[in-house]
Design a protein around this motif. Structure first.
Motif: not given
Length: 79
Positions: A54-72
């Protein structure tokens, strides 16, 4: 080139969690609301591997970042 489209089901699969709609709803209900000052990625319920992903996805603004933000957002809301 279009970026991949990910959803909560896919994120839960990626994290090794129950990705059925009931599983997702139950997870969010049992872990929310997080305190306003608590970062989702620092929550105690993640394994070190899940938190790292999760940290990596947010830090790198990766493909999963939008979904991780939604879960947050969902985990910080009162249900």
């Amino acid at each position: 080139m279009d970026s991949p489209t990910h959803d909560l089901k896919g994120l839960f699969d990626q994290l090794g969690l129950d990705s059925s709609q009931k599983g997702i709803d139950d997870f969010i209900a049992s872990h929310s609301p997080l305190a306003g000052d608590k970062k989702m990625i620092d929550a105690e319920f993640w394994t070190p591997q899940q938190a790292g992903f999760l940290k990596e996805q947010i830090r790198e603004d990766a493909d999963w970042a939008r979904v991780v933000d939604d879960l947050n957002l969902r985990l910080h809301q009162r249900h």
